[in-house]
Design a protein around this motif. Structure first.
Motif, PDB file in Angstrom:
ATOM      1  N   GLN A  54     -75.930 103.804 -96.464  1.00  0.00           N
ATOM      2  CA  GLN A  54     -76.032 103.164 -95.158  1.00  0.00           C
ATOM      3  C   GLN A  54     -75.725 101.679 -95.239  1.00  0.00           C
ATOM      4  O   GLN A  54     -75.322 101.070 -94.249  1.00  0.00           O
ATOM      5  CB  GLN A  54     -77.419 103.383 -94.563  1.00  0.00           C
ATOM      6  CG  GLN A  54     -77.629 104.809 -94.089  1.00  0.00           C
ATOM      7  CD  GLN A  54     -79.025 105.052 -93.550  1.00  0.00           C
ATOM      8  OE1 GLN A  54     -79.877 104.174 -93.603  1.00  0.00           O
ATOM      9  NE2 GLN A  54     -79.264 106.251 -93.045  1.00  0.00           N
ATOM     10  N   LYS A  55     -75.866 101.068 -96.395  1.00  0.00           N
ATOM     11  CA  LYS A  55     -75.560  99.655 -96.573  1.00  0.00           C
ATOM     12  C   LYS A  55     -74.056  99.395 -96.640  1.00  0.00           C
ATOM     13  O   LYS A  55     -73.607  98.281 -96.406  1.00  0.00           O
ATOM     14  CB  LYS A  55     -76.206  99.118 -97.855  1.00  0.00           C
ATOM     15  CG  LYS A  55     -77.705  99.027 -97.784  1.00  0.00           C
ATOM     16  CD  LYS A  55     -78.237  98.486 -99.108  1.00  0.00           C
ATOM     17  CE  LYS A  55     -79.735  98.481 -99.131  1.00  0.00           C
ATOM     18  NZ  LYS A  55     -80.255  97.999-100.436  1.00  0.00           N
ATOM     19  N   VAL A  56     -73.278 100.421 -96.974  1.00  0.00           N
ATOM     20  CA  VAL A  56     -71.833 100.259 -97.147  1.00  0.00           C
ATOM     21  C   VAL A  56     -71.176 100.115 -95.781  1.00  0.00           C
ATOM     22  O   VAL A  56     -71.404 100.915 -94.875  1.00  0.00           O
ATOM     23  CB  VAL A  56     -71.238 101.466 -97.901  1.00  0.00           C
ATOM     24  CG1 VAL A  56     -69.726 101.390 -97.944  1.00  0.00           C
ATOM     25  CG2 VAL A  56     -71.823 101.544 -99.293  1.00  0.00           C
ATOM     26  N   GLU A  57     -70.356  99.067 -95.626  1.00  0.00           N
ATOM     27  CA  GLU A  57     -69.580  98.882 -94.400  1.00  0.00           C
ATOM     28  C   GLU A  57     -68.139  99.218 -94.716  1.00  0.00           C
ATOM     29  O   GLU A  57     -67.495  98.565 -95.533  1.00  0.00           O
ATOM     30  CB  GLU A  57     -69.703  97.437 -93.924  1.00  0.00           C
ATOM     31  CG  GLU A  57     -71.102  97.089 -93.463  1.00  0.00           C
ATOM     32  CD  GLU A  57     -71.188  95.660 -92.967  1.00  0.00           C
ATOM     33  OE1 GLU A  57     -70.132  95.067 -92.664  1.00  0.00           O
ATOM     34  OE2 GLU A  57     -72.298  95.136 -92.918  1.00  0.00           O
ATOM     35  N   PHE A  58     -67.634 100.243 -94.074  1.00  0.00           N
ATOM     36  CA  PHE A  58     -66.281 100.696 -94.339  1.00  0.00           C
ATOM     37  C   PHE A  58     -65.472 100.587 -93.047  1.00  0.00           C
ATOM     38  O   PHE A  58     -65.784 101.236 -92.050  1.00  0.00           O
ATOM     39  CB  PHE A  58     -66.295 102.148 -94.830  1.00  0.00           C
ATOM     40  CG  PHE A  58     -64.921 102.710 -95.055  1.00  0.00           C
ATOM     41  CD1 PHE A  58     -64.173 102.290 -96.132  1.00  0.00           C
ATOM     42  CD2 PHE A  58     -64.394 103.639 -94.191  1.00  0.00           C
ATOM     43  CE1 PHE A  58     -62.905 102.792 -96.350  1.00  0.00           C
ATOM     44  CE2 PHE A  58     -63.133 104.147 -94.400  1.00  0.00           C
ATOM     45  CZ  PHE A  58     -62.379 103.734 -95.481  1.00  0.00           C
ATOM     46  N   ASP A  59     -64.451  99.745 -93.071  1.00  0.00           N
ATOM     47  CA  ASP A  59     -63.544  99.608 -91.933  1.00  0.00           C
ATOM     48  C   ASP A  59     -62.239 100.295 -92.291  1.00  0.00           C
ATOM     49  O   ASP A  59     -61.526  99.867 -93.202  1.00  0.00           O
ATOM     50  CB  ASP A  59     -63.290  98.125 -91.619  1.00  0.00           C
ATOM     51  CG  ASP A  59     -64.565  97.409 -91.200  1.00  0.00           C
ATOM     52  OD1 ASP A  59     -65.429  98.071 -90.607  1.00  0.00           O
ATOM     53  OD2 ASP A  59     -64.691  96.210 -91.487  1.00  0.00           O
ATOM     54  N   GLU A  60     -61.935 101.349 -91.558  1.00  0.00           N
ATOM     55  CA  GLU A  60     -60.716 102.087 -91.830  1.00  0.00           C
ATOM     56  C   GLU A  60     -59.526 101.321 -91.296  1.00  0.00           C
ATOM     57  O   GLU A  60     -59.593 100.718 -90.219  1.00  0.00           O
ATOM     58  CB  GLU A  60     -60.799 103.469 -91.188  1.00  0.00           C
ATOM     59  CG  GLU A  60     -59.678 104.382 -91.594  1.00  0.00           C
ATOM     60  CD  GLU A  60     -59.880 105.786 -91.085  1.00  0.00           C
ATOM     61  OE1 GLU A  60     -58.890 106.510 -91.000  1.00  0.00           O
ATOM     62  OE2 GLU A  60     -61.013 106.142 -90.758  1.00  0.00           O
ATOM     63  N   PRO A  77     -60.281  94.905 -95.771  1.00  0.00           N
ATOM     64  CA  PRO A  77     -61.333  95.214 -94.818  1.00  0.00           C
ATOM     65  C   PRO A  77     -62.445  94.165 -94.769  1.00  0.00           C
ATOM     66  O   PRO A  77     -63.051  93.958 -93.735  1.00  0.00           O
ATOM     67  CB  PRO A  77     -61.910  96.537 -95.285  1.00  0.00           C
ATOM     68  CG  PRO A  77     -60.974  97.059 -96.303  1.00  0.00           C
ATOM     69  CD  PRO A  77     -60.103  95.930 -96.757  1.00  0.00           C
ATOM     70  N   ALA A  78     -62.688  93.460 -95.867  1.00  0.00           N
ATOM     71  CA  ALA A  78     -63.762  92.483 -95.889  1.00  0.00           C
ATOM     72  C   ALA A  78     -63.277  91.077 -95.525  1.00  0.00           C
ATOM     73  O   ALA A  78     -64.027  90.134 -95.578  1.00  0.00           O
ATOM     74  CB  ALA A  78     -64.425  92.455 -97.254  1.00  0.00           C
TER      75      ALA A  78
END
Length: 83
Positions: A54-60, A77-78
């Motif tokens: 849940q901590k992982v932020e993934f922007d496709e 993405p970051a």
């Protein structure tokens, strides 16, 4: 229990030993406790993994960037530049 009393019950123990079936040996209480401890460990590991995921932020990336003719964005993405 004295030695005489134990010798008195010896024939009964021998008869019980003859009826013992080696194919019906069960793990008993120790086996259950080990299995329960492993189940609890898996449960705690799954809870921890869920928190970490849940901590992982993934922007496709947008679908346009995936096409061969489209230009790639300058940053990942970051927001960091590609190296």
């Amino acid at each position: 229990m004295s030695a005489m009393e134990s010798l008195m019950y010896a024939p009964e123990l021998v008869q019980l030993a003859d009826t013992f079936d080696e194919n019906k040996v069960t793990p008993g209480v120790l086996g259950f406790l080990v299995f329960a401890a492993m189940g609890l460990a898996v449960w705690f590991l799954m809870k921890s993994m869920n928190r970490q995921m849940q901590k992982v932020e993934f922007d496709e990336a947008p679908e346009d960037a995936e096409k061969p003719g489209a230009s790639a964005p300058a940053s990942g993405p970051a927001g960091r530049g590609r190296s």
